[in-house]
Structure formats: C-alpha cells, structure tokens
Design a protein around this motif. Structure first.
Motif, short mmCIF file in Angstrom:
data_model
loop_
_atom_site.label_atom_id
_atom_site.label_comp_id
_atom_site.label_asym_id
_atom_site.label_seq_id
_atom_site.Cartn_x
_atom_site.Cartn_y
_atom_site.Cartn_z
N ASP A 152 0.85 -1.19 0.00
CA ASP A 152 0.00 0.00 0.00
C ASP A 152 0.88 1.24 0.00
N ASP A 154 -0.17 4.29 1.38
CA ASP A 154 -0.49 5.19 2.51
C ASP A 154 0.30 4.78 3.74
N LYS A 286 -4.76 9.02 7.76
CA LYS A 286 -5.32 9.81 6.66
C LYS A 286 -6.72 10.30 7.02
#
Ligand code: 2GW
Ligand code: MN
Length: 293
Positions: A152, A154, A286
């Motif tokens: 990923d 993020d 996030k």
C-alpha cells in the motif's frame, strides 16, 4: 558422557546461531516457513548471501487519484530504510503522472512511473492492482528485477526492511488479526465466492497491503486473484475485503515460503504490544473524507 547433550544439542552450536531465536512468538509455520521477527535472523549473513547474487528488488505502489500525496514520504522513507545497499527499482503506478515528484535517489536505485487507468469505484482501484501487477510482471518486471514487494502507498518506513523478507512467495500477518481465533478471521464466508474459506480452514490472516516473491510466483498469485475477482464479478459478487480476501484464499492453497510478522505492516492505532520490537513500516494516518472523495 554426552548421553543427554547429544551432538545436535543446542549448546553445541555457535552463539550466533543459538541467539537467533525468540520464545515469545511463533517463529515457524507448520509447513516449515520462517516467520520473520526481530531477533530471528542474522542480517550480515543474509546481506552477504543476497549481495553475492546481486539481486534487484522491485517495490510497487499504486497512487491513483488523490493518493499521489503519499508518494513523497513513501519514497523518502524507503530511501532511508528499504533494502539499503541493494539494487532497488521503485514502480509507481498512477493516473496522474505529473503529480509524482521527481526525487533524487541513492546509487543503484531508480524510479519508474507507470501510467495506468483510474477506476471509479475505490474497490476497483484497490482490486485492479492485481491485474496490473500481473500484466507488468509478464511484460516488464520479469526482465528488470528478481523479486517484487507489493505494498500500500499510505505508509511510511520507520525502521529497516531488508533482504530478510525475500523468498519465493511471502505474505504478511495482518496487524489487526494476529492473535485472533481462526473463526474470527475476516475471510470471505460466502460459499458462492471464489474467495470462500470455511470456518475450519485457514492458517493466518494475511494483509492485502504487503506481499511479494519472485516474479513467477507473483505472476501466478496476481493472475489467480484477478481471475477469481472476475469470476465473482460475473456472479455479481465482491468479496468482503476485496483483493485481501482473494489473497487469503490463494495463500491457503499456495503456502508462502516465508511469512512476515506485523513489524512489517503496523498501524499505531493498534498501540505497541510487547512482542512488537520494531515498527518497520507503518500506516500514515489519513483524513478519510478528504483523501477518498
Ligand atoms: C480511495 C477511496 C477509498 C479507498 C481507497 C482509495 C484509493 C486507494 C485511491 O483513491 N487511490 C489509490 O491509489 N488507492 C490504492 O489502493 C493505494 O495504493 C492504497 O494504499 C491502496 C488500498 O487502499 P487504502 O490504503 O486506502 O485502503 P486500506 O488501507 O484500508 O487497505 C486494506 O484493504 C484493501 C482492500 O479493501 C487492500 O487489501 C489493501 O491492500 C489493504 O491494506
Ligand atoms: Mn492502506
């Protein structure tokens, strides 16, 4: 004399071999694959081994739509911690090529920006990674790198991730699911789905955001996952955790040759338990509303 302490008794081995053990965590799967934790390996031996083979490692991430904001930190921290001293190719898949920062990289490291389509539904953004990884494995990665590490975006590296992770096929224990009972694993439980796993099967719950292996194995894995997702789509089905569900199905019948501990994929939302000696790669918090819409 040596009746109890036979030839293979642990005290007969070099201290550096004996010290590579942990007693508080599972160090090996029942099919004899190592589970990689801090304190279970000797990085000098492994570095020498992989250096001699002159391996090149591909690190793939997808930054579609607003997720391009994660790329800078991802690469900066990878430069500091990921496979330092080895050859590395970053592959950044994106629909917004001009949003990807041009960054200076250490010697032996390169970045390739690959333009790909942006699917509308976020579930498709996540799931179609399998198809694209399959296609690029065949067309490009095969000729450029020995291993792929697929993660990923993020995320940030915050401690060393080195060649100790490399193996023909590896998966990572999901940080939220380690220690959970098998029947509580969030596998797909609909028998109609290609990702279906019955309650009395399954070894571990693997994270969708961190797997890897050699190109041939990643081709097979991503091909299986993509085909299974397409077969489900024809039946109007989507597995509960998308690509992660299909990945778990694949690993059930194609056992990984190495398993990474949650040190390699952590989320500080889970706190820091005693067994977690290092947090090597952690989720970047996030704002879901802002980034996902
Ligand atoms: C947009 C809206 C909602 C969810 C994801 C996205 C999105 C994801 C996006 O707009 N652009 C994009 O590039 N992505 C890529 O998909 C990006 O690489 C991101 O890291 C990856 C997975 O999405 P993410 O990180 O927001 O979801 P997580 O952290 O909950 O992911 C776990 O579950 C997923 C399946 O639902 C995958 O299995 C993933 O590997 C898991 O870590
Ligand atoms: Mn994520």
């Amino acid at each position: 004399m040596d009746s109890i302490k036979g030839k293979f008794h642990i005290t007969n081995f070099l201290p550096c071999l004996v010290s590579s053990r942990r007693s508080d965590v599972l160090m090996m799967t029942p099919w004899f694959a190592p589970i990689v934790w801090d304190g279970t390996y000797n990085i000098d031996i492994l570095n020498a081994h992989f250096q001699q083979r002159n391996v090149c490692i591909g690190l793939t991430v997808f930054a579609i739509k607003k997720y391009t904001v994660f790329v800078q930190t991802f690469i900066e921290t990878a430069e500091k911690y990921f496979m330092v001293g080895h050859k590395v190719n970053y592959y950044v898949f994106t629909d917004r090529v001009t949003d990807i920062p041009i960054m200076e990289l250490a010697e032996g490291r390169q970045m390739r920006v690959l333009r790909v389509p942006a699917y509308q539904r976020w579930q498709d953004v996540s799931m179609r990674r399998m198809e694209m990884l399959r296609d690029y494995s065949y067309q490009q990665f095969r000729g450029e790198v020995d291993y792929l590490v697929c993660v990923d975006v993020d995320m940030r590296f915050s401690d060393e991730v080195g060649v100790e992770i490399l193996s023909d096929l590896f998966g990572t224990l999901h940080p939220g699911m380690c220690g959970a009972k098998r029947e509580h694993y969030t596998y797909e439980r609909n028998p109609q789905s290609e990702a279906y796993i019955p309650f009395d099967e399954g070894d571990f719950y693997y994270a969708g955001g961190y797997f890897g292996g050699n190109i041939e194995e990643i081709y097979k894995l991503t091909n299986f996952c993509h085909n299974a997702m397409m077969a489900d789509k024809d039946k109007n089905i989507e597995a509960i955790w998308h690509d992660e569900s299909y990945l778990n199905k694949y690993f059930l019948y194609h056992k990984p040759t190495k398993v990474l501990s949650p040190e390699y994929l952590w989320d500080n939302g889970f706190g820091i338990p005693k067994f977690l000696k290092r947090q090597r790669f952690v989720a970047v918090p996030k704002n879901h509303n802002e980034i996902r819409n």
